[in-house]
Design a protein around this motif. Structure first.
Motif, PDB file in Angstrom:
ATOM      1  N   MET A   1       0.847  -1.185   0.000  1.00 48.28           N
ATOM      2  CA  MET A   1       0.000   0.000   0.000  1.00 48.28           C
ATOM      3  C   MET A   1       0.883   1.236   0.000  1.00 48.28           C
ATOM      4  O   MET A   1       1.849   1.328   0.763  1.00 48.28           O
ATOM      5  CB  MET A   1      -0.916  -0.003   1.229  1.00 48.28           C
ATOM      6  CG  MET A   1      -1.853  -1.191   1.285  1.00 48.28           C
ATOM      7  SD  MET A   1      -2.816  -1.250   2.828  1.00 48.28           S
ATOM      8  CE  MET A   1      -1.527  -1.733   3.982  1.00 48.28           C
ATOM      9  N   ARG A   2       0.563   2.183  -0.870  1.00 46.85           N
ATOM     10  CA  ARG A   2       1.316   3.431  -0.968  1.00 46.85           C
ATOM     11  C   ARG A   2       0.346   4.599  -0.802  1.00 46.85           C
ATOM     12  O   ARG A   2      -0.661   4.679  -1.501  1.00 46.85           O
ATOM     13  CB  ARG A   2       2.019   3.543  -2.326  1.00 46.85           C
ATOM     14  CG  ARG A   2       3.068   2.475  -2.553  1.00 46.85           C
ATOM     15  CD  ARG A   2       3.584   2.496  -3.982  1.00 46.85           C
ATOM     16  NE  ARG A   2       4.218   3.760  -4.319  1.00 46.85           N
ATOM     17  CZ  ARG A   2       5.497   4.029  -4.085  1.00 46.85           C
ATOM     18  NH1 ARG A   2       6.271   3.121  -3.520  1.00 46.85           N
ATOM     19  NH2 ARG A   2       6.010   5.185  -4.428  1.00 46.85           N
ATOM     20  N   VAL A   3       0.666   5.479   0.107  1.00 46.55           N
ATOM     21  CA  VAL A   3      -0.121   6.687   0.329  1.00 46.55           C
ATOM     22  C   VAL A   3       0.797   7.882   0.107  1.00 46.55           C
ATOM     23  O   VAL A   3       1.871   7.973   0.718  1.00 46.55           O
ATOM     24  CB  VAL A   3      -0.709   6.726   1.753  1.00 46.55           C
ATOM     25  CG1 VAL A   3      -1.468   8.028   1.985  1.00 46.55           C
ATOM     26  CG2 VAL A   3      -1.626   5.529   1.978  1.00 46.55           C
ATOM     27  N   VAL A   4       0.394   8.770  -0.788  1.00 52.20           N
ATOM     28  CA  VAL A   4       1.190   9.958  -1.106  1.00 52.20           C
ATOM     29  C   VAL A   4       0.470  11.175  -0.546  1.00 52.20           C
ATOM     30  O   VAL A   4      -0.699  11.413  -0.871  1.00 52.20           O
ATOM     31  CB  VAL A   4       1.389  10.110  -2.628  1.00 52.20           C
ATOM     32  CG1 VAL A   4       2.272  11.322  -2.925  1.00 52.20           C
ATOM     33  CG2 VAL A   4       2.006   8.838  -3.209  1.00 52.20           C
ATOM     34  N   VAL A   5       1.161  11.927   0.296  1.00 52.50           N
ATOM     35  CA  VAL A   5       0.541  13.068   0.967  1.00 52.50           C
ATOM     36  C   VAL A   5       1.350  14.326   0.683  1.00 52.50           C
ATOM     37  O   VAL A   5       2.572  14.353   0.869  1.00 52.50           O
ATOM     38  CB  VAL A   5       0.437  12.846   2.487  1.00 52.50           C
ATOM     39  CG1 VAL A   5      -0.373  13.959   3.140  1.00 52.50           C
ATOM     40  CG2 VAL A   5      -0.198  11.497   2.798  1.00 52.50           C
ATOM     41  N   SER A   6       0.667  15.358   0.218  1.00 54.09           N
ATOM     42  CA  SER A   6       1.299  16.644  -0.053  1.00 54.09           C
ATOM     43  C   SER A   6       0.395  17.743   0.478  1.00 54.09           C
ATOM     44  O   SER A   6      -0.615  17.481   1.124  1.00 54.09           O
ATOM     45  CB  SER A   6       1.553  16.809  -1.562  1.00 54.09           C
ATOM     46  OG  SER A   6       0.363  16.620  -2.294  1.00 54.09           O
TER      47      SER A   6
ATOM     48  N   VAL B   1       1.168   0.598  10.803  1.00 55.26           N
ATOM     49  CA  VAL B   1       1.742   1.934  10.728  1.00 55.26           C
ATOM     50  C   VAL B   1       2.539   2.052   9.432  1.00 55.26           C
ATOM     51  O   VAL B   1       3.411   1.221   9.142  1.00 55.26           O
ATOM     52  CB  VAL B   1       2.659   2.223  11.935  1.00 55.26           C
ATOM     53  CG1 VAL B   1       3.251   3.627  11.827  1.00 55.26           C
ATOM     54  CG2 VAL B   1       1.886   2.060  13.247  1.00 55.26           C
ATOM     55  N   PHE B   2       2.239   3.070   8.650  1.00 52.38           N
ATOM     56  CA  PHE B   2       2.956   3.318   7.401  1.00 52.38           C
ATOM     57  C   PHE B   2       4.291   4.000   7.696  1.00 52.38           C
ATOM     58  O   PHE B   2       4.395   4.828   8.607  1.00 52.38           O
ATOM     59  CB  PHE B   2       2.127   4.201   6.476  1.00 52.38           C
ATOM     60  CG  PHE B   2       0.976   3.496   5.811  1.00 52.38           C
ATOM     61  CD1 PHE B   2       1.000   3.217   4.456  1.00 52.38           C
ATOM     62  CD2 PHE B   2      -0.140   3.105   6.551  1.00 52.38           C
ATOM     63  CE1 PHE B   2      -0.065   2.574   3.837  1.00 52.38           C
ATOM     64  CE2 PHE B   2      -1.210   2.455   5.950  1.00 52.38           C
ATOM     65  CZ  PHE B   2      -1.172   2.191   4.590  1.00 52.38           C
TER      66      PHE B   2
ATOM     67  N   THR C   1       9.839  12.718   1.143  1.00 53.31           N
ATOM     68  CA  THR C   1       9.144  12.466  -0.119  1.00 53.31           C
ATOM     69  C   THR C   1       7.634  12.560   0.018  1.00 53.31           C
ATOM     70  O   THR C   1       6.926  12.744  -0.972  1.00 53.31           O
ATOM     71  CB  THR C   1       9.498  11.077  -0.664  1.00 53.31           C
ATOM     72  OG1 THR C   1       9.080  10.075   0.287  1.00 53.31           O
ATOM     73  CG2 THR C   1      10.999  10.950  -0.904  1.00 53.31           C
ATOM     74  N   GLY C   2       7.108  12.372   1.231  1.00 53.41           N
ATOM     75  CA  GLY C   2       5.663  12.332   1.409  1.00 53.41           C
ATOM     76  C   GLY C   2       5.024  11.048   0.911  1.00 53.41           C
ATOM     77  O   GLY C   2       3.805  10.962   0.808  1.00 53.41           O
ATOM     78  N   VAL C   3       5.841  10.027   0.614  1.00 57.17           N
ATOM     79  CA  VAL C   3       5.346   8.722   0.155  1.00 57.17           C
ATOM     80  C   VAL C   3       5.481   7.735   1.311  1.00 57.17           C
ATOM     81  O   VAL C   3       6.589   7.470   1.781  1.00 57.17           O
ATOM     82  CB  VAL C   3       6.124   8.216  -1.066  1.00 57.17           C
ATOM     83  CG1 VAL C   3       5.602   6.844  -1.492  1.00 57.17           C
ATOM     84  CG2 VAL C   3       6.034   9.208  -2.210  1.00 57.17           C
ATOM     85  N   TYR C   4       4.341   7.202   1.745  1.00 54.48           N
ATOM     86  CA  TYR C   4       4.312   6.307   2.898  1.00 54.48           C
ATOM     87  C   TYR C   4       3.847   4.932   2.458  1.00 54.48           C
ATOM     88  O   TYR C   4       2.879   4.810   1.688  1.00 54.48           O
ATOM     89  CB  TYR C   4       3.386   6.868   3.975  1.00 54.48           C
ATOM     90  CG  TYR C   4       3.870   8.187   4.542  1.00 54.48           C
ATOM     91  CD1 TYR C   4       4.585   8.239   5.729  1.00 54.48           C
ATOM     92  CD2 TYR C   4       3.626   9.387   3.859  1.00 54.48           C
ATOM     93  CE1 TYR C   4       5.039   9.446   6.245  1.00 54.48           C
ATOM     94  CE2 TYR C   4       4.085  10.598   4.362  1.00 54.48           C
ATOM     95  CZ  TYR C   4       4.790  10.620   5.557  1.00 54.48           C
ATOM     96  OH  TYR C   4       5.243  11.814   6.049  1.00 54.48           O
ATOM     97  N   VAL C   5       4.541   3.883   2.923  1.00 49.18           N
ATOM     98  CA  VAL C   5       4.276   2.532   2.432  1.00 49.18           C
ATOM     99  C   VAL C   5       4.082   1.559   3.592  1.00 49.18           C
ATOM    100  O   VAL C   5       4.600   1.739   4.690  1.00 49.18           O
ATOM    101  CB  VAL C   5       5.423   2.036   1.525  1.00 49.18           C
ATOM    102  CG1 VAL C   5       5.547   2.890   0.286  1.00 49.18           C
ATOM    103  CG2 VAL C   5       6.738   2.007   2.291  1.00 49.18           C
ATOM    104  N   LYS C   6       3.316   0.496   3.301  1.00 49.77           N
ATOM    105  CA  LYS C   6       3.131  -0.606   4.236  1.00 49.77           C
ATOM    106  C   LYS C   6       2.580  -1.781   3.451  1.00 49.77           C
ATOM    107  O   LYS C   6       1.716  -1.607   2.578  1.00 49.77           O
ATOM    108  CB  LYS C   6       2.145  -0.228   5.355  1.00 49.77           C
ATOM    109  CG  LYS C   6       1.910  -1.324   6.380  1.00 49.77           C
ATOM    110  CD  LYS C   6       3.172  -1.635   7.192  1.00 49.77           C
ATOM    111  CE  LYS C   6       2.895  -2.705   8.237  1.00 49.77           C
ATOM    112  NZ  LYS C   6       4.113  -3.004   9.029  1.00 49.77           N
TER     113      LYS C   6
END
Length: 289
Positions: A54-59, A90-91, A98-103
């Motif tokens: 799972m990838r969540v990109v937050v800006s 927890v990501f 980068t603001g890219v969070y993965v889990k």
């Protein structure tokens, strides 16, 4: 076939620029708004894979003509509302700044129950809820002659079969920032064929992947709003072009469960969307006609 495009929110302003001479300086007042988070939390799931990353990109939103900075979060957590997991999900930020969070989680876990994503940012808390939505396979992709609109168009005919026995919504990802949202009102429980036209020709041998994503009514409506207000190609999940309401709300000051889904407060949300959707992809190789 109508073409669908996504457009950056600054493009309509270009028409406001007037050049009276090469030495004139034109000052324009660009609109400003409240600083908001932009959350790309569309999780595309291949059910044939045992593990889903799972990838969540937050800006964050920024001023016009400025770059969009990544958001430095305190934490991203995922919770199962129906069957709580023994350990918190927890990501982790992929690379600092980068603001890219993965889990990664077992795919089978994501296909059941209700899931809640929580974003902690500057001591405020944003929540969105989702459940997995299935999608059918693409039965066939064929290249058409592309002559309906323009000789330079590239036509692709897509065939798929609606998931039977229920009302369905789908989102097609044609690549290059081009999307189509559709509901099965006129082809329920049937096989359906339609054409999509790319404005520009492809070189012979180009591989063009096309994906169908599952969608519920809310995600379908969200994508329709984005598409209808857009013309050019961008990623609607990373940089929403307008203040289109997604499914994130700011729950920092909400302590009453009865108001959890209250959307009357127009300022009580972040931009973007959270969803678990099945993605099925087929690829067509462009031939010379």
């Amino acid at each position: 076939m109508k073409r669908f495009r996504i457009i950056y929110f600054l493009l309509p302003l270009m028409g406001l620029l007037v050049l009276s001479s090469c030495e004139d300086v034109v000052d324009i007042d660009t609109p400003t708004g409240d600083r908001r988070l932009i959350i790309d939390a569309l999780i595309r799931i291949d059910t044939s894979e045992a593990i889903t990353e799972m990838r969540v990109v937050v800006s964050e939103t920024n001023g016009f003509f400025e770059s969009i900075p990544p958001a430095n979060l305190q934490q991203i957590t995922l919770s199962n509302l129906d069957n709580p997991l023994p350990d918190a999900v927890v990501f982790i930020e992929e690379e600092p700044g980068t603001g890219v969070y993965v889990k990664s989680l077992e795919t089978a876990l994501l296909l059941e129950d209700r899931w809640l994503l929580q974003i902690d940012f500057e001591d405020e808390f944003y929540l969105a809820e989702t459940t997995f939505v299935a999608a059918p396979q693409i039965d066939e992709l064929e290249q058409g002659d592309g002559f309906v609109f323009d000789d330079d168009d590239t036509e692709i005919e897509i065939t798929f079969t609606d998931i039977p026995g229920e009302d369905n919504y789908y989102v097609f990802d044609f690549g290059f920032g081009e999307y189509l949202a559709t509901e099965d009102t006129f082809y329920q429980d049937q096989q359906f064929v339609f054409s999509y036209f790319y404005d520009d020709p492809f070189e012979v041998g180009t591989e063009v992947p096309i994906s169908i994503l599952g969608a519920d009514a809310d995600f379908y409506n969200y994508m329709n709003q984005i598409i209808e207000q857009s013309e050019d190609e961008v990623n609607p999940f990373q940089t929403p072009t307008l203040t289109v309401r997604g499914n994130f709300i700011n729950v920092t000051d909400i302590d009453n469960d009865g108001t959890f889904d209250n959307t009357d407060n127009e300022d009580n949300f972040a931009l973007g969307y959270f969803a678990f959707v099945q993605q099925n992809t087929s690829t067509i190789v462009i031939e010379d006609l």
